[in-house]
Design a protein around this motif. Structure first.
Motif, PDB file in Angstrom:
ATOM      1  N   TYR A 105       0.810  -1.207   0.000  1.00  0.00           N
ATOM      2  CA  TYR A 105       0.000   0.000   0.000  1.00  0.00           C
ATOM      3  C   TYR A 105       0.847   1.263   0.000  1.00  0.00           C
ATOM      4  N   GLY A 106       2.153   1.114  -0.133  1.00  0.00           N
ATOM      5  CA  GLY A 106       3.027   2.276  -0.177  1.00  0.00           C
ATOM      6  C   GLY A 106       2.949   3.063   1.115  1.00  0.00           C
ATOM      7  N   LYS A 107       2.765   4.367   0.988  1.00  0.00           N
ATOM      8  CA  LYS A 107       2.733   5.240   2.167  1.00  0.00           C
ATOM      9  C   LYS A 107       1.367   5.288   2.841  1.00  0.00           C
ATOM     10  N   PHE A 108       0.393   4.596   2.285  1.00  0.00           N
ATOM     11  CA  PHE A 108      -0.948   4.612   2.849  1.00  0.00           C
ATOM     12  C   PHE A 108      -1.142   3.453   3.814  1.00  0.00           C
ATOM     13  N   PRO A 109      -1.946   3.654   4.856  1.00  0.00           N
ATOM     14  CA  PRO A 109      -2.181   2.563   5.804  1.00  0.00           C
ATOM     15  C   PRO A 109      -2.957   1.421   5.142  1.00  0.00           C
ATOM     16  N   ALA A 110      -2.500   0.219   5.375  1.00  0.00           N
ATOM     17  CA  ALA A 110      -3.172  -0.956   4.818  1.00  0.00           C
ATOM     18  C   ALA A 110      -4.460  -1.212   5.598  1.00  0.00           C
ATOM     19  N   PRO A 111      -5.459  -1.777   4.952  1.00  0.00           N
ATOM     20  CA  PRO A 111      -6.683  -2.133   5.671  1.00  0.00           C
ATOM     21  C   PRO A 111      -6.415  -3.317   6.598  1.00  0.00           C
ATOM     22  N   ILE A 112      -7.359  -3.558   7.494  1.00  0.00           N
ATOM     23  CA  ILE A 112      -7.262  -4.729   8.363  1.00  0.00           C
ATOM     24  C   ILE A 112      -7.546  -5.984   7.545  1.00  0.00           C
ATOM     25  N   SER A 113      -8.555  -5.900   6.675  1.00  0.00           N
ATOM     26  CA  SER A 113      -8.894  -7.036   5.810  1.00  0.00           C
ATOM     27  C   SER A 113      -9.679  -6.554   4.595  1.00  0.00           C
ATOM     28  N   VAL A 114      -9.596  -7.335   3.522  1.00  0.00           N
ATOM     29  CA  VAL A 114     -10.387  -7.089   2.313  1.00  0.00           C
ATOM     30  C   VAL A 114     -10.811  -8.453   1.769  1.00  0.00           C
ATOM     31  N   THR A 115     -12.086  -8.565   1.456  1.00  0.00           N
ATOM     32  CA  THR A 115     -12.594  -9.770   0.808  1.00  0.00           C
ATOM     33  C   THR A 115     -13.321  -9.341  -0.454  1.00  0.00           C
ATOM     34  N   ARG A 116     -13.060 -10.059  -1.533  1.00  0.00           N
ATOM     35  CA  ARG A 116     -13.763  -9.808  -2.792  1.00  0.00           C
ATOM     36  C   ARG A 116     -14.501 -11.078  -3.193  1.00  0.00           C
ATOM     37  N   LYS A 117     -15.798 -10.922  -3.439  1.00  0.00           N
ATOM     38  CA  LYS A 117     -16.595 -12.018  -4.001  1.00  0.00           C
ATOM     39  C   LYS A 117     -16.860 -11.650  -5.442  1.00  0.00           C
ATOM     40  N   ILE A 118     -16.428 -12.512  -6.345  1.00  0.00           N
ATOM     41  CA  ILE A 118     -16.537 -12.228  -7.770  1.00  0.00           C
ATOM     42  C   ILE A 118     -17.408 -13.279  -8.438  1.00  0.00           C
ATOM     43  N   ASP A 119     -18.358 -12.808  -9.230  1.00  0.00           N
ATOM     44  CA  ASP A 119     -19.175 -13.672 -10.066  1.00  0.00           C
ATOM     45  C   ASP A 119     -18.923 -13.231 -11.500  1.00  0.00           C
ATOM     46  N   TYR A 120     -18.253 -14.088 -12.263  1.00  0.00           N
ATOM     47  CA  TYR A 120     -17.927 -13.752 -13.646  1.00  0.00           C
ATOM     48  C   TYR A 120     -18.547 -14.793 -14.550  1.00  0.00           C
ATOM     49  N   ASN A 121     -19.474 -14.338 -15.419  1.00  0.00           N
ATOM     50  CA  ASN A 121     -20.192 -15.249 -16.288  1.00  0.00           C
ATOM     51  C   ASN A 121     -20.356 -14.588 -17.648  1.00  0.00           C
ATOM     52  N   GLY A 122     -19.788 -15.196 -18.674  1.00  0.00           N
ATOM     53  CA  GLY A 122     -19.846 -14.603 -20.006  1.00  0.00           C
ATOM     54  C   GLY A 122     -19.021 -13.343 -20.014  1.00  0.00           C
ATOM     55  N   SER A 123     -19.661 -12.205 -20.243  1.00  0.00           N
ATOM     56  CA  SER A 123     -18.927 -10.941 -20.188  1.00  0.00           C
ATOM     57  C   SER A 123     -19.374 -10.089 -18.997  1.00  0.00           C
ATOM     58  N   LYS A 124     -20.204 -10.654 -18.113  1.00  0.00           N
ATOM     59  CA  LYS A 124     -20.705  -9.893 -16.964  1.00  0.00           C
ATOM     60  C   LYS A 124     -19.881 -10.208 -15.719  1.00  0.00           C
ATOM     61  N   LEU A 125     -19.389  -9.151 -15.076  1.00  0.00           N
ATOM     62  CA  LEU A 125     -18.578  -9.274 -13.872  1.00  0.00           C
ATOM     63  C   LEU A 125     -19.278  -8.540 -12.731  1.00  0.00           C
ATOM     64  N   ILE A 126     -19.550  -9.252 -11.644  1.00  0.00           N
ATOM     65  CA  ILE A 126     -20.119  -8.643 -10.444  1.00  0.00           C
ATOM     66  C   ILE A 126     -19.096  -8.807  -9.332  1.00  0.00           C
ATOM     67  N   LEU A 127     -18.725  -7.686  -8.719  1.00  0.00           N
ATOM     68  CA  LEU A 127     -17.724  -7.672  -7.653  1.00  0.00           C
ATOM     69  C   LEU A 127     -18.355  -7.095  -6.394  1.00  0.00           C
ATOM     70  N   ILE A 128     -18.353  -7.893  -5.327  1.00  0.00           N
ATOM     71  CA  ILE A 128     -18.779  -7.398  -4.018  1.00  0.00           C
ATOM     72  C   ILE A 128     -17.527  -7.370  -3.155  1.00  0.00           C
ATOM     73  N   ALA A 129     -17.134  -6.164  -2.753  1.00  0.00           N
ATOM     74  CA  ALA A 129     -15.909  -5.984  -1.979  1.00  0.00           C
ATOM     75  C   ALA A 129     -16.256  -5.500  -0.581  1.00  0.00           C
ATOM     76  N   ALA A 130     -15.671  -6.159   0.418  1.00  0.00           N
ATOM     77  CA  ALA A 130     -15.836  -5.742   1.813  1.00  0.00           C
ATOM     78  C   ALA A 130     -14.455  -5.423   2.356  1.00  0.00           C
ATOM     79  N   GLN A 131     -14.282  -4.187   2.813  1.00  0.00           N
ATOM     80  CA  GLN A 131     -12.985  -3.750   3.344  1.00  0.00           C
ATOM     81  C   GLN A 131     -13.171  -3.260   4.770  1.00  0.00           C
TER      82      GLN A 131
END
Length: 149
Positions: A33-59
């Motif tokens: 993260y360089g000079k920026f504070p890193a998060p405690i945690s990040v989770t990404r749930k990705i649903d990729y089907n055909g050309s459609k991408l859905i990203l649910i990110a929790a930080q």
């Protein structure tokens, strides 16, 4: 004979897109993260089907948790997503084996821009996201490494 075999095998084309679907957890030890504070945690749930991408990110960070849902098509057409404080516009497209996502949004009268380059490891277990962020008072780079759960 060779021409017939070529026609039967189909014209050469692009390889199938990498399978990004699943749940991904940030590996803090491998991320930068360089000079920026890193998060405690990040989770990404990705649903990729055909050309459609859905990203649910929790930080989760020191100031709480933020969850966002972003939807893109990977054909380079613009998508509009509702985010905290307004709308973000962006495009996603495959270039080689990399997914390039470019987005921008207005926040408190300023334009924030981000370009992400997603790369999936050959075994499909590690997703690396290199991001370049432009904000009015400067630019910075972040490298996030996610492990498939």
């Amino acid at each position: 004979m060779a021409a017939a075999l070529f026609l039967l095998s189909g014209a050469p084309g692009r390889a199938a897109d990498p399978n990004l679907s699943g749940e991904w957890k940030l590996n803090l030890a491998k991320s930068d993260y360089g000079k920026f504070p890193a998060p405690i945690s990040v989770t990404r749930k990705i649903d990729y089907n055909g050309s459609k991408l859905i990203l649910i990110a929790a930080q989760k960070g020191t100031q709480g948790e933020v969850t966002s849902k972003l939807t893109y098509t990977t054909d380079g057409k613009e998508s509009v997503n509702e985010v905290a404080g307004g709308q973000a516009k962006g495009t996603a497209q495959w270039i080689g084996g990399m997914l390039i996502i470019e987005s921008s949004r207005e926040f408190q009268g300023a334009t924030l821009k981000q370009k992400e380059i997603w790369r999936l490891s050959s075994d499909g277990k590690v997703l690396t996201v290199d991001a370049h962020v432009s904000i009015p008072n400067g630019e910075f780079d972040v490298k996030q490494v996610f492990d498939k759960q």
